[in-house]
Design a protein around this motif. Structure first.
Motif, mmCIF file in Angstrom:
data_model
loop_
_atom_site.group_PDB
_atom_site.id
_atom_site.type_symbol
_atom_site.label_atom_id
_atom_site.label_comp_id
_atom_site.label_asym_id
_atom_site.label_seq_id
_atom_site.Cartn_x
_atom_site.Cartn_y
_atom_site.Cartn_z
ATOM 1 N N PHE A 1 -28.517 -7.633 88.970
ATOM 2 C CA PHE A 1 -28.408 -7.155 87.597
ATOM 3 C C PHE A 1 -29.479 -6.111 87.281
ATOM 4 C CE2 PHE A 1 -26.649 -11.410 87.834
ATOM 5 C CZ PHE A 1 -25.405 -11.238 87.241
ATOM 6 N N LEU A 2 -30.682 -6.316 87.833
ATOM 7 C CA LEU A 2 -31.735 -5.334 87.621
ATOM 8 C C LEU A 2 -31.437 -4.054 88.388
ATOM 9 C CD1 LEU A 2 -34.416 -4.908 86.174
ATOM 10 C CD2 LEU A 2 -35.589 -5.782 88.190
ATOM 11 N N LEU B 1 -34.468 -9.765 81.040
ATOM 12 C CA LEU B 1 -34.040 -9.662 82.433
ATOM 13 C C LEU B 1 -35.214 -9.626 83.410
ATOM 14 C CD1 LEU B 1 -31.454 -9.405 84.134
ATOM 15 C CD2 LEU B 1 -31.659 -6.921 83.939
ATOM 16 N N ARG B 2 -36.362 -9.148 82.956
ATOM 17 C CA ARG B 2 -37.522 -9.027 83.847
ATOM 18 C C ARG B 2 -38.388 -10.293 83.870
ATOM 19 N NH1 ARG B 2 -38.392 -3.494 85.032
ATOM 20 N NH2 ARG B 2 -36.978 -2.148 83.846
ATOM 21 N N LEU C 1 -34.686 -16.152 81.665
ATOM 22 C CA LEU C 1 -33.812 -15.050 81.260
ATOM 23 C C LEU C 1 -33.659 -14.953 79.747
ATOM 24 C CD1 LEU C 1 -30.994 -15.133 83.956
ATOM 25 C CD2 LEU C 1 -32.490 -13.194 83.421
ATOM 26 N N VAL D 1 -31.287 -12.559 89.978
ATOM 27 C CA VAL D 1 -31.388 -11.515 88.962
ATOM 28 C C VAL D 1 -31.423 -10.120 89.578
ATOM 29 C CG1 VAL D 1 -32.672 -10.833 86.879
ATOM 30 C CG2 VAL D 1 -32.758 -13.195 87.667
#
Length: 415
Positions: free
Chosen positions: A41-42, A171-172, A167, A38
């Motif tokens: 993406f973050l 996102l976090r 997810l 991830v």
């Protein structure tokens, strides 16, 4: 809270302690598997374009490895002086804080701070191996390392799957789940894990030299019987990290695979690792011994990397998959048997120092090798990093022979 000392005995490592170490290995790998996919993406949320996002991901990865390079020897030396349990708890707490900060971050500098905190406290793997070195009898070391290593493999499989589920909450969410699992790991270790390093085996003084990664590594490399083994570890890390940096590129460019196919390949690696370390390793060590099993693992890796080099010029999905599985099997055989040999060479008073030094060399590889491997891939041809990695693994075999010849009597670690 458990504070008694877990002592080595003829019966081997106590089942509860081994179970807790396996849980630590599983949750550490799962936490990383949760978060790592991830990160790009973050990071993209805080950058303006794909090129800047790629640079940010590279910076985050390198910052962790460089911080771990400086901290791992110090944490290893600290565990030799204070015991394994406090350092393991510190490492787990640092990882939990790093993941949580990642989840809360609203700017790239906070992401960087989270990775640096995680890197500066990255002593859990080395400390777990030092704990095993303290408690496992010589004849059971490879088996104990293999069982813990198998749980690392299982965590690599479970982490991405848990991340995919998390997810759905945002996102976090994977970072907060990774933080929660790591905090749970720390709590379990605090409540139930006994100390493994007896007071009579602890370092009497903790000098600046033992905390300085450069002086500590140079000191370890001057120990005649440790130098070949540490070189074996560094060369294998070079080969393995080179593969990690480029195998997905090869799958995409020469086989036309997408991200889903590459993910299944990663799952296959984890499953093979679990089977090899959890089932096959003990039988092979019993029949062949640690050094021969290590040599067998290196041979598999060399042949598989050479096959990957051939796939670059003669595309074959079958050969690619066979090579990936062979590398995973070779790595599974190599890692546990290497850890057993290194632990035996370290002696009872320097498990943390030697395991920390080895981890520092690994982190240095993780920080630098991807840059070289990807440049070889781009400039010298798609097969170049795999041929170079095969050569590094073959050279590790030469140093392995030297390490067997120079092996010390049991207990002969660095002073």
């Amino acid at each position: 809270m458990t504070s008694t000392v877990e002592r080595r005995s003829g019966a081997g490592l106590r089942p509860r302690a081994l179970l807790l170490l396996q849980a630590t290995a599983f949750l550490s790998a799962a936490g990383n598997g949760l978060a790592a996919p991830v990160v790009p993406f973050l990071a993209a949320r805080f950058t303006g374009d794909p090129a800047h996002a790629a640079s940010a991901v590279g910076l985050l990865s390198a910052s962790y490895s460089l911080c771990a390079f400086f901290s791992a020897p110090a944490l290893g030396a600290l565990s030799d002086a204070t015991g394994r349990r406090p350092v393991l708890l510190l490492s787990l707490a640092g990882s939990a804080a790093g993941y949580a900060l990642f989840g809360l971050a609203d700017a790239l500098p906070l992401l960087l701070l989270g990775r640096m905190i995680d890197g500066l406290t990255a002593g859990n793997v080395g400390t777990v191996f030092a704990y095993l070195g303290d408690t496992a009898p010589d004849e059971q070391r490879a088996r104990s390392f293999g069982r813990v290593g198998a749980m690392f493999g299982a965590g690599l499989i479970a982490g991405p799957a848990l991340g995919a589920l998390a997810l759905r909450l945002g996102l976090r969410a994977p970072f907060f789940l990774a933080a929660a699992l790591t905090a749970l790991n720390a709590a379990g270790s605090y409540l139930f894990l006994a100390e493994s390093l007896a007071p009579e085996h602890r370092a009497r003084a903790l000098s600046w030299r033992r905390l300085n990664p450069f002086s500590q590594l140079s000191g370890l490399l001057r120990v005649r019987h440790l130098r070949p083994l540490l070189t074996v570890g560094a060369l294998f890390t070079t080969a393995f990290v080179s593969l990690q940096a480029t195998f997905a590129l090869l799958a995409k460019d020469r086989l036309g695979w997408g991200a889903d196919a590459v993910s299944f390949a990663v799952i296959a690696v984890g499953a093979t690792d679990v089977c090899v370390q959890g089932v096959l390793l003990e039988r092979l060590v019993r029949r062949l011994g640690d050094a021969r099993v290590l040599a067998l693992g290196l041979s598999l890796v060399v042949l598989a990397l050479a096959t990957m080099g051939l796939v670059a010029s003669h595309p074959s999905a079958t050969a690619f998959v066979a090579a990936i599985v062979a590398i995973a099997a070779g790595e599974g055989l190599l890692t546990a048997s290497f850890s057993a040999l290194l632990s035996r060479a370290a002696g009872p008073a320097a498990q943390g120092q030697v395991q920390g030094g080895h981890q520092a060399l690994q982190e240095l590889g993780y920080a630098t090798v991807p840059l070289v491997a990807t440049q070889l891939y781009a400039r010298a041809g798609m097969g170049a990093p795999f041929w170079a990695a095969a050569a590094a693994a073959a050279l590790a075999g030469v140093f392995l022979r030297a390490s067997v010849i120079e092996a010390p009597a049991p207990g002969g670690g660095p002073s």
